[in-house]
Motif scaffolding. Structure first.
Motif, PDB file in Angstrom:
ATOM      1  N   GLU A 282      32.289  33.839  41.789  1.00 44.02           N
ATOM      2  CA  GLU A 282      32.325  33.372  43.173  1.00 44.02           C
ATOM      3  C   GLU A 282      33.740  33.194  43.727  1.00 44.02           C
ATOM      4  OE1 GLU A 282      31.751  30.590  40.075  1.00 44.02           O
ATOM      5  OE2 GLU A 282      30.112  31.725  40.916  1.00 44.02           O
ATOM      6  N   ARG A 283      34.744  33.107  42.867  1.00 41.47           N
ATOM      7  CA  ARG A 283      36.138  32.952  43.311  1.00 41.47           C
ATOM      8  C   ARG A 283      36.809  34.278  43.618  1.00 41.47           C
ATOM      9  NH1 ARG A 283      39.095  30.521  38.838  1.00 41.47           N
ATOM     10  NH2 ARG A 283      37.569  31.682  37.650  1.00 41.47           N
ATOM     11  N   GLY A 284      36.330  35.364  43.009  1.00 41.02           N
ATOM     12  CA  GLY A 284      36.957  36.674  43.201  1.00 41.02           C
ATOM     13  C   GLY A 284      36.938  37.450  41.903  1.00 41.02           C
ATOM     14  N   PHE A 285      38.015  38.154  41.615  1.00 41.63           N
ATOM     15  CA  PHE A 285      38.131  39.008  40.435  1.00 41.63           C
ATOM     16  C   PHE A 285      39.259  38.474  39.557  1.00 41.63           C
ATOM     17  CE2 PHE A 285      36.173  41.398  43.780  1.00 41.63           C
ATOM     18  CZ  PHE A 285      35.178  42.123  43.143  1.00 41.63           C
ATOM     19  N   THR A 286      38.903  37.942  38.402  1.00 41.64           N
ATOM     20  CA  THR A 286      39.863  37.300  37.509  1.00 41.64           C
ATOM     21  C   THR A 286      40.285  38.254  36.407  1.00 41.64           C
ATOM     22  OG1 THR A 286      38.869  35.151  37.967  1.00 41.64           O
ATOM     23  CG2 THR A 286      40.251  35.317  36.002  1.00 41.64           C
ATOM     24  N   VAL A 287      41.608  38.441  36.286  1.00 47.65           N
ATOM     25  CA  VAL A 287      42.199  39.339  35.290  1.00 47.65           C
ATOM     26  C   VAL A 287      42.637  38.523  34.079  1.00 47.65           C
ATOM     27  CG1 VAL A 287      44.151  40.868  34.793  1.00 47.65           C
ATOM     28  CG2 VAL A 287      43.003  40.979  37.017  1.00 47.65           C
ATOM     29  N   THR A 288      42.241  38.979  32.902  1.00 50.30           N
ATOM     30  CA  THR A 288      42.691  38.386  31.642  1.00 50.30           C
ATOM     31  C   THR A 288      43.145  39.512  30.731  1.00 50.30           C
ATOM     32  OG1 THR A 288      41.063  36.610  31.886  1.00 50.30           O
ATOM     33  CG2 THR A 288      42.059  36.895  29.707  1.00 50.30           C
ATOM     34  N   MET A 289      44.367  39.411  30.239  1.00 50.35           N
ATOM     35  CA  MET A 289      44.891  40.425  29.332  1.00 50.35           C
ATOM     36  C   MET A 289      44.382  40.146  27.921  1.00 50.35           C
ATOM     37  SD  MET A 289      46.402  42.241  31.511  1.00 50.35           S
ATOM     38  CE  MET A 289      47.096  43.485  30.426  1.00 50.35           C
ATOM     39  N   ALA A 290      44.208  41.197  27.137  1.00 49.33           N
ATOM     40  CA  ALA A 290      43.720  41.057  25.763  1.00 49.33           C
ATOM     41  C   ALA A 290      44.650  40.141  24.976  1.00 49.33           C
ATOM     42  CB  ALA A 290      43.640  42.424  25.094  1.00 49.33           C
ATOM     43  N   GLY A 291      44.072  39.191  24.272  1.00 48.73           N
ATOM     44  CA  GLY A 291      44.829  38.266  23.444  1.00 48.73           C
ATOM     45  C   GLY A 291      45.449  37.096  24.191  1.00 48.73           C
ATOM     46  N   ALA A 292      45.303  37.058  25.503  1.00 42.96           N
ATOM     47  CA  ALA A 292      45.897  35.979  26.296  1.00 42.96           C
ATOM     48  C   ALA A 292      45.067  34.701  26.186  1.00 42.96           C
ATOM     49  CB  ALA A 292      46.005  36.397  27.750  1.00 42.96           C
ATOM     50  N   GLN A 293      45.735  33.578  26.258  1.00 47.91           N
ATOM     51  CA  GLN A 293      45.071  32.275  26.227  1.00 47.91           C
ATOM     52  C   GLN A 293      44.494  31.893  27.590  1.00 47.91           C
ATOM     53  OE1 GLN A 293      44.595  30.215  23.578  1.00 47.91           O
ATOM     54  NE2 GLN A 293      45.429  31.813  22.265  1.00 47.91           N
ATOM     55  N   ALA A 294      45.062  32.466  28.659  1.00 48.68           N
ATOM     56  CA  ALA A 294      44.634  32.109  30.016  1.00 48.68           C
ATOM     57  C   ALA A 294      44.591  33.360  30.888  1.00 48.68           C
ATOM     58  CB  ALA A 294      45.594  31.094  30.611  1.00 48.68           C
ATOM     59  N   ALA A 295      43.915  33.237  32.002  1.00 48.35           N
ATOM     60  CA  ALA A 295      43.825  34.345  32.949  1.00 48.35           C
ATOM     61  C   ALA A 295      45.192  34.624  33.569  1.00 48.35           C
ATOM     62  CB  ALA A 295      42.822  34.014  34.045  1.00 48.35           C
ATOM     63  N   ALA A 296      45.419  35.886  33.914  1.00 50.01           N
ATOM     64  CA  ALA A 296      46.671  36.287  34.552  1.00 50.01           C
ATOM     65  C   ALA A 296      46.639  36.030  36.056  1.00 50.01           C
ATOM     66  CB  ALA A 296      46.951  37.767  34.276  1.00 50.01           C
ATOM     67  N   GLY A 297      45.445  35.893  36.620  1.00 51.88           N
ATOM     68  CA  GLY A 297      45.323  35.624  38.047  1.00 51.88           C
ATOM     69  C   GLY A 297      43.947  35.972  38.562  1.00 51.88           C
ATOM     70  N   CYS A 298      43.667  35.503  39.780  1.00 49.34           N
ATOM     71  CA  CYS A 298      42.399  35.779  40.450  1.00 49.34           C
ATOM     72  C   CYS A 298      42.733  36.476  41.770  1.00 49.34           C
ATOM     73  CB  CYS A 298      41.636  34.485  40.696  1.00 49.34           C
ATOM     74  SG  CYS A 298      39.968  34.748  41.320  1.00 49.34           S
ATOM     75  N   TYR A 299      42.032  37.561  42.079  1.00 53.75           N
ATOM     76  CA  TYR A 299      42.365  38.406  43.212  1.00 53.75           C
ATOM     77  C   TYR A 299      41.143  38.626  44.094  1.00 53.75           C
ATOM     78  CZ  TYR A 299      46.294  39.015  40.140  1.00 53.75           C
ATOM     79  OH  TYR A 299      47.363  38.756  39.334  1.00 53.75           O
ATOM     80  N   PRO A 300      41.362  38.906  45.388  1.00 54.76           N
ATOM     81  CA  PRO A 300      40.229  39.016  46.318  1.00 54.76           C
ATOM     82  C   PRO A 300      39.414  40.292  46.202  1.00 54.76           C
ATOM     83  CG  PRO A 300      42.297  39.400  47.480  1.00 54.76           C
ATOM     84  CD  PRO A 300      42.648  38.976  46.075  1.00 54.76           C
ATOM     85  N   THR A 301      39.998  41.375  45.659  1.00 53.58           N
ATOM     86  CA  THR A 301      39.257  42.637  45.549  1.00 53.58           C
ATOM     87  C   THR A 301      39.432  43.231  44.157  1.00 53.58           C
ATOM     88  OG1 THR A 301      41.052  44.120  46.232  1.00 53.58           O
ATOM     89  CG2 THR A 301      39.706  43.154  48.002  1.00 53.58           C
TER      90      THR A 301
END
Length: 70
Positions: free
Chosen positions: A27-46
């Motif tokens: 519901e917030r958008g499109f969340t990017v997480t890189m492999a092996g990362a502890q946290a998401a890299a960011g949330c984007y509208p498209t």
């Protein structure tokens, strides 16, 4: 009162060496997480912006990853 049904969908990004990250739609958008990362890299509208952000987070010179919906 109406509600919006947003599917929680995940796309996995594959590079030459395997999984490089994922994009999750919610519901917030499109969340990017890189492999092996502890946290998401960011949330984007498209989705297109999220794909570009994921690719930009890869090693410079990396080929465009293949995205597969799961």
């Amino acid at each position: 009162m109406s509600t919006t049904d947003i599917r929680h969908t995940i796309w996995v990004a594959y590079g030459r060496s395997g999984v490089v990250g994922s994009i999750r739609r919610d519901e917030r958008g499109f969340t990017v997480t890189m492999a092996g990362a502890q946290a998401a890299a960011g949330c984007y509208p498209t989705m297109e912006i999220a794909k570009n952000a994921l690719h930009a987070s890869m090693t410079p010179g990396s080929d465009w990853p293949e995205f597969r919906e799961h």
